[in-house]
Structures are given as C-alpha cells and as structure tokens.
Scaffold this motif. Structure first.
Motif, mmCIF file in Angstrom:
data_model
loop_
_atom_site.group_PDB
_atom_site.id
_atom_site.type_symbol
_atom_site.label_atom_id
_atom_site.label_comp_id
_atom_site.label_asym_id
_atom_site.label_seq_id
_atom_site.Cartn_x
_atom_site.Cartn_y
_atom_site.Cartn_z
ATOM 1 N N UNK A 56 0.749 -1.046 -0.023
ATOM 2 C CA UNK A 56 -0.109 -0.277 -0.583
ATOM 3 C C UNK A 56 0.797 1.305 -0.212
ATOM 4 N N UNK A 57 1.850 1.441 0.906
ATOM 5 C CA UNK A 57 2.823 2.010 1.231
ATOM 6 C C UNK A 57 3.252 2.720 -0.045
ATOM 7 N N UNK A 58 3.702 1.831 -1.125
ATOM 8 C CA UNK A 58 4.695 1.263 -2.130
ATOM 9 C C UNK A 58 3.712 2.024 -3.515
ATOM 10 N N UNK A 59 2.898 1.497 -2.970
ATOM 11 C CA UNK A 59 2.006 2.194 -4.287
ATOM 12 C C UNK A 59 0.837 3.871 -4.609
ATOM 13 N N UNK A 60 1.418 3.835 -2.755
ATOM 14 C CA UNK A 60 0.650 5.327 -2.923
ATOM 15 C C UNK A 60 1.704 6.097 -3.549
ATOM 16 N N UNK A 61 3.172 5.920 -2.932
ATOM 17 C CA UNK A 61 4.179 6.605 -3.645
ATOM 18 C C UNK A 61 4.820 6.689 -4.767
ATOM 19 N N UNK A 62 4.094 5.563 -5.652
ATOM 20 C CA UNK A 62 4.695 6.218 -7.206
ATOM 21 C C UNK A 62 3.524 6.473 -8.100
ATOM 22 N N UNK A 63 1.826 6.520 -7.221
ATOM 23 C CA UNK A 63 0.960 7.438 -7.872
ATOM 24 C C UNK A 63 1.276 8.306 -8.239
#
Length: 63
Positions: A56-63
């Motif tokens: 979740x943290x990695x996808x929010x950071x890349x989005x």
C-alpha cells in the motif's frame, strides 16, 4: 500472488490509518513494527499484514 483475505486488509488499513508514520516501504521494518505495535499471534498473519502495508505504501508513493 493471490487475493488477500478481508481480515488482512482490515487490519492493515486500520493500522495505516492510526499509525502511518510508524511504517515505511521496507517489509522487514514493517514486520518489526507490527511485532511491537499490534498483538498478532500468528507469524504468518503478521507477515501477510506487513506485506499488505508495504504494498500500500509503495503504490501510493509511485502513484
């Protein structure tokens, strides 16, 4: 890898909402944080929640 059960998502989402600053984009760091902040008895469930939070943290950071 598969579909996450709803209890994994519920635990992960709740912890992210309350303690977002304690978690990072590292799986190992999140695993250690869960050991101290949440009372999850099963190692397998703890690892799955840590993986969910990391994702979740990695996808929010890349989005």
């Amino acid at each position: 890898m598969g579909i996450k059960p709803s209890y994994i998502k519920t635990i992960g989402t709740t912890l992210l909402a309350k303690q977002r600053e304690n978690f990072s984009n590292s799986f190992d760091a999140n695993k250690q944080q869960l050991g101290s902040s949440a009372s999850i008895q099963s190692k397998r469930v703890r690892n799955r929640v840590a993986g969910y939070i990391t994702r979740k943290i990695n996808t929010k950071r890349h989005a």
